[in-house]
Design an enzyme around this catalytic site. Structure first.
Site, PDB file in Angstrom:
ATOM      1  N   LEU A  61       0.835  -1.155   0.015  1.00  0.00           N
ATOM      2  CA  LEU A  61      -0.015   0.061   0.090  1.00  0.00           C
ATOM      3  C   LEU A  61       0.886   1.138   0.141  1.00  0.00           C
ATOM      4  CD1 LEU A  61      -2.638  -0.895   2.687  1.00  0.00           C
ATOM      5  CD2 LEU A  61      -2.902  -1.132   0.117  1.00  0.00           C
ATOM      6  N   ASP A  62       0.380   2.254  -0.590  1.00  0.00           N
ATOM      7  CA  ASP A  62       1.255   3.609  -0.689  1.00  0.00           C
ATOM      8  C   ASP A  62       1.523   4.026   0.776  1.00  0.00           C
ATOM      9  OD1 ASP A  62       1.264   3.079  -3.371  1.00  0.00           O
ATOM     10  OD2 ASP A  62      -0.471   4.910  -3.745  1.00  0.00           O
ATOM     11  N   LYS A  63       2.429   4.830   0.921  1.00  0.00           N
ATOM     12  CA  LYS A  63       2.784   5.406   2.280  1.00  0.00           C
ATOM     13  C   LYS A  63       1.618   6.042   2.925  1.00  0.00           C
ATOM     14  CE  LYS A  63       6.267   8.270   4.479  1.00  0.00           C
ATOM     15  NZ  LYS A  63       7.491   9.103   4.428  1.00  0.00           N
TER      16      LYS A  63
END
Length: 239
Positions: free
Chosen positions: A101-103
């Protein structure tokens, strides 16, 4: 299993560090000081203690994490905090997040050391559904829903696979929408790029489910729990 391998897998240190613990007499096997790091133990029957505390063996671990924003999906990173460090009572040191998952993205993240299960969930051939909630800058309409269903050009080699776009709300006055998106692949920044392809921007993104496993609503961001027997059985049916 060799004693030093057992201790290393259970996160007590590197092979040389656990050898030091054994040499200093801080390890006991069935109440006795072991003769050396090379002795063989049965993890299911022998009692191993480190500084008087039992060391339980776990071949596999499976956790559900509600990933908070600001944390990186990795086992280690030189700059940012990593999601694996949120699993405070893990027994093994070889855990990793299943996918990324993106930051700045929140929500469901599975963490395990079971590579076979991770591969089944991430394999493009399996087409495992992943459902996301998104707040979008832009008024999402039936037109966008049809475009998502057809597949979008996000400047990769090929169009995205058909994705389901469910409109929860779309406010022309504020220019904001809330949607659920179901995708069956996991390209880099995929959902953000899909909305960019239709001239919109994702302001907030949260994963709600991955295959048969849904995010436990009782978990606040940063909290986790072990997967239930039922959840594990459902995941194993994908393998």
């Amino acid at each position: 299993m060799r004693l030093d391998k057992f201790l290393t897998e259970m996160g007590l240190g590197t092979r040389s560090e656990v050898k030091g613990l054994i040499k200093k007499g801080r390890i006991r096997v069935n109440g006795e000081k072991p003769s050396g790091p090379e002795i063989k133990i049965d993890p299911d029957h022998d009692r191993v203690e480190a500084d008087g505390r039992a060391v339980a063996y776990a071949a596999w671990e499976y956790y559900m994490l509600n990933k908070p924003a600001g944390w990186v999906c990795a086992a280690r990173d030189s700059r940012d905090p990593v999601v694996v460090d949120l699993i405070a009572d893990r027994k093994r040191k070889d855990l990793f997040p299943v996918g990324r998952l993106d930051k700045d993205t929140e929500g469901l993240l599975l963490i395990t050391n079971d590579g076979r299960m991770a591969h089944s969930l991430l394999s493009p051939r399996k087409h495992v559904d992943k459902v996301y909630f998104a707040r979008v800058r832009g008024v999402v309409t039936e037109k966008e829903r049809e475009l998502f269903q057809q597949g979008l050009d996000i400047r990769d080699e090929k169009l995205t696979l058909p994705a389901e776009l469910k409109i929860l709300s779309a406010d022309p006055q504020t220019g904001l929408s809330q949607v659920e998106v179901t995708v069956r692949e996991g390209r880099y920044h995929q959902i953000k790029r899909m909305f960019q392809a239709v001239g919109m921007e994702v302001a907030y993104l949260k994963r709600l489910s991955m295959g048969p496993v849904c995010l436990d609503s009782r978990l606040a961001p940063g909290q986790y729990r072990e997967l239930t027997v039922e959840e594990l059985e459902a995941l194993r049916r994908l393998m």
